[in-house]
Design a protein around this motif. Structure first.
Motif, short mmCIF file in Angstrom:
data_model
loop_
_atom_site.label_atom_id
_atom_site.label_comp_id
_atom_site.label_asym_id
_atom_site.label_seq_id
_atom_site.Cartn_x
_atom_site.Cartn_y
_atom_site.Cartn_z
N ALA A 18 82.07 47.84 33.27
CA ALA A 18 82.52 46.51 33.71
C ALA A 18 83.55 46.72 34.82
O ALA A 18 84.68 46.23 34.74
CB ALA A 18 83.10 45.74 32.54
N LYS A 19 83.15 47.46 35.84
CA LYS A 19 84.09 47.88 36.88
C LYS A 19 84.74 46.69 37.60
O LYS A 19 85.97 46.63 37.73
CB LYS A 19 83.35 48.76 37.89
N LYS A 20 83.93 45.74 38.06
CA LYS A 20 84.48 44.62 38.83
C LYS A 20 85.42 43.78 37.97
O LYS A 20 86.52 43.42 38.40
CB LYS A 20 83.34 43.75 39.36
N GLU A 21 84.97 43.46 36.75
CA GLU A 21 85.79 42.64 35.86
C GLU A 21 87.10 43.33 35.51
O GLU A 21 88.17 42.71 35.49
CB GLU A 21 85.02 42.32 34.57
N LEU A 22 87.01 44.65 35.24
CA LEU A 22 88.19 45.40 34.84
C LEU A 22 89.19 45.51 35.99
O LEU A 22 90.39 45.27 35.81
CB LEU A 22 87.77 46.80 34.37
N ILE A 23 88.70 45.86 37.18
CA ILE A 23 89.59 46.02 38.34
C ILE A 23 90.27 44.69 38.68
O ILE A 23 91.46 44.64 38.96
CB ILE A 23 88.81 46.55 39.55
N LEU A 24 89.49 43.59 38.61
CA LEU A 24 90.05 42.27 38.89
C LEU A 24 91.17 41.93 37.91
O LEU A 24 92.25 41.45 38.32
CB LEU A 24 88.95 41.21 38.82
N ARG A 25 90.95 42.19 36.65
CA ARG A 25 91.97 41.89 35.64
C ARG A 25 93.20 42.79 35.79
O ARG A 25 94.33 42.35 35.57
CB ARG A 25 91.38 42.03 34.23
N ILE A 68 91.01 44.15 27.06
CA ILE A 68 90.37 44.78 25.90
C ILE A 68 88.84 44.62 25.91
O ILE A 68 88.12 45.47 25.36
CB ILE A 68 90.96 44.23 24.58
N LYS A 69 88.31 43.58 26.52
CA LYS A 69 86.87 43.36 26.52
C LYS A 69 86.15 44.10 27.64
O LYS A 69 84.93 44.12 27.69
CB LYS A 69 86.56 41.86 26.62
N TYR A 70 86.91 44.73 28.54
CA TYR A 70 86.26 45.29 29.73
C TYR A 70 86.58 46.76 30.00
O TYR A 70 86.57 47.17 31.16
CB TYR A 70 86.66 44.45 30.95
N PRO A 71 86.87 47.59 29.01
CA PRO A 71 87.09 49.01 29.31
C PRO A 71 85.76 49.71 29.60
O PRO A 71 84.68 49.20 29.28
CB PRO A 71 87.72 49.55 28.02
N TYR A 72 85.86 50.88 30.19
CA TYR A 72 84.68 51.73 30.40
C TYR A 72 84.41 52.44 29.08
O TYR A 72 85.29 53.11 28.53
CB TYR A 72 84.96 52.73 31.51
N GLU A 73 83.20 52.30 28.53
CA GLU A 73 82.86 52.91 27.24
C GLU A 73 81.61 53.77 27.36
O GLU A 73 80.67 53.41 28.07
CB GLU A 73 82.61 51.83 26.19
N VAL A 74 81.63 54.88 26.64
CA VAL A 74 80.47 55.78 26.60
C VAL A 74 80.19 56.15 25.15
O VAL A 74 81.11 56.46 24.39
CB VAL A 74 80.71 57.08 27.40
#
Length: 299
Positions: A18-25, A68-74
């Protein structure tokens, strides 16, 4: 938000990006913090710095709640391990490990994997807890503990991920086949461990890269490192050494990328008598050199 699934014969990798959402936040959050800090500094002066340090744990808590809803997860399934990795920024940050989380589980400890609705709390005169249209993947283990993956997944994405993971896990549910060495194969293995130290060293490095897994044991404040699973199982010299099997990716993050391990001594290609003694930083340098040379060759 993007779900990226990589599947090979050896591993399954599910990424929630969720790169765009995370960076924006992150930008919005830090602009707000910067605004309040500058406003307070102009009004109260240097006392603002001390106050900012005092409330920093609260600020971090608000930051976590905000993103919390937009971290990078693997979620990585490989070598009979389940590896769950989360970065509260985008991807892995070497300079800020406090925002990276890595957990490893044995596949044999997994009881089931499923998805379920998350809940959202709405405050409108009275507090209401409603089911949201989003889902989260749950990994439930035999000791009744569980871990989660993929906050705020769409219904279809959650279903597809669970189906793909369960299908991939089917091969682990089959009875494990024990490889029995022939006498010739065992003699060849013994011969490799009686070869000169440098040859043994290169053999183990290449084995680690091929298998993408290694074995590590503690010996007199040093480490013995091996990448040869057949040798660990079948050679008498290793019977009394308590090796821990580690995925190479996990080893790279937990050992090779940490400064406190740089000068630790390791024995590679140990045969019960001797092995190549190098520092952890030298081991990292040599193994990276082989990996780079292979990449160059492929190009």
């Amino acid at each position: 938000m993007e779900i990226r699934i990589t599947k090979t014969e050896k591993y399954l990798k599910v990424e929630k990006i969720a790169k765009k959402e995370l960076i924006l936040r992150i930008i919005i959050f830090f602009l707000i913090i910067l605004y309040f800090f500058i406003h307070s500094y102009r009004k109260y002066g240097k006392i603002t710095i001390g106050f900012a340090l005092f409330i920093s744990p609260v600020v971090v808590s608000f930051y976590l709640a905000f993103i919390i809803k937009y971290p990078y997860e693997v979620l990585l399934i490989k070598n009979r391990k389940i590896i769950r990795y989360v970065s509260l920024f985008y991807r892995y940050l070497r300079w800020c490990k406090i925002f990276n989380f890595l957990k490893t589980y044995n596949i044999d400890d997994l009881e089931n994997i499923y998805f379920k609705n998350t809940t959202e709390i709405f405050v409108n005169k009275i507090i209401k807890r409603n089911e949201s249209p989003y889902h989260k993947i749950h990994l439930r283990f035999k000791d009744k503990s569980y871990d989660g993956f993929g906050v705020k997944l769409k219904d279809k994405d959650a279903k597809d991920i669970v189906l793909i993971i369960n299908k991939f896990l089917e091969k682990y549910k089959k009875e494990a086949k024990i490889k029995r060495f022939t006498l010739v194969e065992k003699e060849n293995l013994i011969e490799k461990y009686n070869s000169p130290i440098d040859r043994r060293y290169n053999y183990i490095l290449n084995k680690i890269i091929d298998e993408e897994v290694l074995f590590i044991a503690k010996k007199d404040n040093n480490y013995i490192i091996n990448g040869d699973s057949e040798a660990i199982k079948d050679l008498e010299v290793f019977k009394n050494i308590n090796f821990e099997e580690i995925d190479f990716y996990v080893f790279y993050v937990n050992y090779l990328s940490k400064k406190e391990y740089e000068d630790k001594k390791v024995l590679v290609g140990y045969n019960g008598v001797d092995g190549k003694e190098v520092t952890m930083s030298k081991f990292k340098e040599d193994i990276n050199e082989i990996r780079d040379s292979r990449s160059t060759f492929k190009k």
